[in-house]
Scaffold this motif. Structure first.
Motif, PDB file in Angstrom:
ATOM      1  N   VAL A  73       2.941   1.943  -9.051  1.00 34.46           N
ATOM      2  CA  VAL A  73       1.700   1.832  -8.086  1.00 34.46           C
ATOM      3  C   VAL A  73       1.998   3.087  -7.263  1.00 34.46           C
ATOM      4  N   LEU A  74       0.564   3.807  -7.395  1.00 35.30           N
ATOM      5  CA  LEU A  74       0.698   5.226  -6.718  1.00 35.30           C
ATOM      6  C   LEU A  74      -0.286   5.202  -5.311  1.00 35.30           C
ATOM      7  N   PRO A  75      -0.031   6.157  -4.715  1.00 36.32           N
ATOM      8  CA  PRO A  75      -0.957   6.245  -3.267  1.00 36.32           C
ATOM      9  C   PRO A  75      -2.465   6.437  -3.808  1.00 36.32           C
ATOM     10  N   GLY A  76      -3.066   5.557  -3.141  1.00 35.90           N
ATOM     11  CA  GLY A  76      -4.694   5.124  -3.537  1.00 35.90           C
ATOM     12  C   GLY A  76      -4.831   4.071  -4.267  1.00 35.90           C
ATOM     13  N   GLU A  77      -3.657   3.225  -4.765  1.00 35.37           N
ATOM     14  CA  GLU A  77      -3.578   1.995  -5.068  1.00 35.37           C
ATOM     15  C   GLU A  77      -3.226   1.150  -4.272  1.00 35.37           C
ATOM     16  N   VAL A  78      -3.631  -0.082  -4.514  1.00 35.57           N
ATOM     17  CA  VAL A  78      -3.059  -1.371  -3.628  1.00 35.57           C
ATOM     18  C   VAL A  78      -2.493  -2.312  -4.588  1.00 35.57           C
ATOM     19  N   GLN A  79      -1.513  -2.990  -4.182  1.00 35.01           N
ATOM     20  CA  GLN A  79      -1.061  -4.014  -4.958  1.00 35.01           C
ATOM     21  C   GLN A  79      -0.843  -5.465  -4.149  1.00 35.01           C
ATOM     22  N   VAL A  80      -1.178  -6.498  -4.901  1.00 36.56           N
ATOM     23  CA  VAL A  80      -1.293  -7.655  -4.300  1.00 36.56           C
ATOM     24  C   VAL A  80      -0.466  -8.733  -5.143  1.00 36.56           C
ATOM     25  N   MET A  81       0.373  -9.537  -4.592  1.00 34.76           N
ATOM     26  CA  MET A  81       1.058 -10.712  -5.281  1.00 34.76           C
ATOM     27  C   MET A  81       1.151 -11.889  -4.393  1.00 34.76           C
ATOM     28  N   SER A  82       0.627 -13.124  -5.225  1.00 34.78           N
ATOM     29  CA  SER A  82       0.705 -14.392  -4.555  1.00 34.78           C
ATOM     30  C   SER A  82       2.006 -15.265  -5.057  1.00 34.78           C
ATOM     31  N   ALA A  83       2.932 -15.169  -4.164  1.00 34.59           N
ATOM     32  CA  ALA A  83       4.219 -15.845  -4.635  1.00 34.59           C
ATOM     33  C   ALA A  83       4.109 -17.140  -4.917  1.00 34.59           C
ATOM     34  N   GLY A  84       3.237 -18.045  -4.183  1.00 38.47           N
ATOM     35  CA  GLY A  84       3.189 -19.331  -4.768  1.00 38.47           C
ATOM     36  C   GLY A  84       4.327 -20.205  -4.823  1.00 38.47           C
ATOM     37  N   THR A  85       4.489 -20.803  -6.139  1.00 36.68           N
ATOM     38  CA  THR A  85       5.533 -21.849  -6.463  1.00 36.68           C
ATOM     39  C   THR A  85       6.732 -21.217  -6.648  1.00 36.68           C
ATOM     40  N   GLY A  86       6.902 -19.610  -6.576  1.00 37.34           N
ATOM     41  CA  GLY A  86       8.048 -18.955  -6.591  1.00 37.34           C
ATOM     42  C   GLY A  86       8.091 -17.727  -7.702  1.00 37.34           C
ATOM     43  N   VAL A  87       8.319 -16.752  -7.308  1.00 38.63           N
ATOM     44  CA  VAL A  87       8.542 -15.400  -8.106  1.00 38.63           C
ATOM     45  C   VAL A  87       9.707 -14.452  -7.658  1.00 38.63           C
ATOM     46  N   GLN A  88      10.339 -13.860  -8.580  1.00 40.36           N
ATOM     47  CA  GLN A  88      11.443 -12.911  -8.379  1.00 40.36           C
ATOM     48  C   GLN A  88      10.772 -11.642  -8.574  1.00 40.36           C
ATOM     49  N   ILE A 130       0.842  -1.255   0.077  1.00 40.36           N
ATOM     50  CA  ILE A 130       0.217  -0.013  -0.164  1.00 40.36           C
ATOM     51  C   ILE A 130       1.070   1.282  -0.031  1.00 40.36           C
ATOM     52  N   PRO A 131       1.112   2.016  -1.103  1.00 38.90           N
ATOM     53  CA  PRO A 131       1.886   3.020  -1.114  1.00 38.90           C
ATOM     54  C   PRO A 131       1.083   4.170  -0.480  1.00 38.90           C
ATOM     55  N   LEU A 132       1.761   5.119   0.321  1.00 37.62           N
ATOM     56  CA  LEU A 132       1.351   5.996   1.043  1.00 37.62           C
ATOM     57  C   LEU A 132       1.801   7.437   0.493  1.00 37.62           C
ATOM     58  N   LYS A 133       2.653   7.447   0.045  1.00 37.33           N
ATOM     59  CA  LYS A 133       3.193   8.868  -0.659  1.00 37.33           C
ATOM     60  C   LYS A 133       4.335   8.230  -1.595  1.00 37.33           C
ATOM     61  N   GLY A 134       4.247   8.975  -2.765  1.00 35.64           N
ATOM     62  CA  GLY A 134       5.464   9.050  -3.676  1.00 35.64           C
ATOM     63  C   GLY A 134       5.073   8.102  -4.643  1.00 35.64           C
ATOM     64  N   VAL A 135       5.958   7.283  -5.559  1.00 27.83           N
ATOM     65  CA  VAL A 135       5.690   6.333  -6.598  1.00 27.83           C
ATOM     66  C   VAL A 135       6.391   5.007  -6.511  1.00 27.83           C
TER      67      VAL A 135
END
Length: 240
Positions: A87-102, A68-73
């Motif tokens: 991803v900007l303030p006001g946006e939310v990002q989700v990532m399911s790492a699962g079997t593996g992610v870089q 969850i960004p609060l300020k900046g970019v």
């Protein structure tokens, strides 16, 4: 109702020069046996990142990661996407790492500091296919009312981002002098309440900016604001 209080100055703190990091739970060089997790909530980091700096490519697996960004970019790139994504303030990002992610995360500004919350939640399914999503949420839609940000991928809730856990992340911005009743999904859930800014009271406990309280063994509780307040709720199963 059971409560645990985490004052802002009791968090772990790391000064890496380019990164000022506050850890609500044990993380990296900070370890407190009483602060390893709250139910399925494993990490809540409150980070401030210097201009043009950030985290180089690193791996994750079997974790649900919410930013969850609060300020900046924030700029994000991962092994599922070749291009940098803002991803900007006001946006939310989700990532399911699962079997593996870089992935890599950097401050996309050469002038302004980046402030964000990064949240890790233990998944309820192991070794799922990695996935990524982000969404903008209108701040006006949380003015004195609850705005749901993230829910379970197994739950039919429109408008929220999805993770592999029976969790709910939500926010509300309450005016001074307001009372709000938060209702939990079940008595098997608990909610970690982070004061983004302001001052409010829960169960006789006064919480100021960046203080937090974990509430469990309850179906609902009252919040009374002493100042204009912005509140983040992270509701998770207490056993998983």
């Amino acid at each position: 109702m059971k409560t645990v209080i985490h004052k802002s100055d009791s968090r772990g703190f790391a000064n890496h020069g380019w990164l000022q990091a506050n850890h609500s739970f044990s993380f990296a060089g900070f370890y407190n046996p009483e602060k390893v997790h709250f139910g399925a909530l494993r990490v809540l980091n409150d980070d401030m990142i210097a201009p043009s700096m950030g985290f180089g490519t690193h791996p994750h697996d079997n974790m649900e990661i919410i930013t969850i960004p609060l300020k900046g970019v924030l700029k994000h790139r991962d092994s599922m996407h070749n291009e940098w994504q803002a991803v900007l303030p006001g946006e939310v990002q989700v990532m399911s790492a699962g079997t593996g992610v870089q992935h890599s995360e950097i401050n996309g500004s050469a002038e302004e500091h980046l402030g964000l919350f990064q949240i890790w939640v233990f998944p309820d399914k192991q070794n799922v296919a990695p996935r990524y999503d982000q969404k903008a949420f209108d701040p006006e839609e949380r003015k004195n009312k609850l705005q749901t940000l993230v829910t379970s991928i197994d739950e039919n809730h429109e408008g929220s981002l999805k993770i592999h856990q029976d969790a709910v992340l939500s926010r509300i911005d309450l005016d001074k002098g307001q009372t709000f009743n938060y209702k939990l999904k079940s008595n098997k859930h608990g909610v970690y309440v982070m004061n983004v800014y302001g001052e409010f009271v829960i169960d006789g406990n006064t919480l100021q900016t960046r203080d937090a309280i974990g509430v469990s063994e309850a179906l609902d509780f009252e919040i009374e604001t002493k100042e204009d307040s912005s509140i983040l709720f992270i509701e998770v199963p207490m056993e998983f």
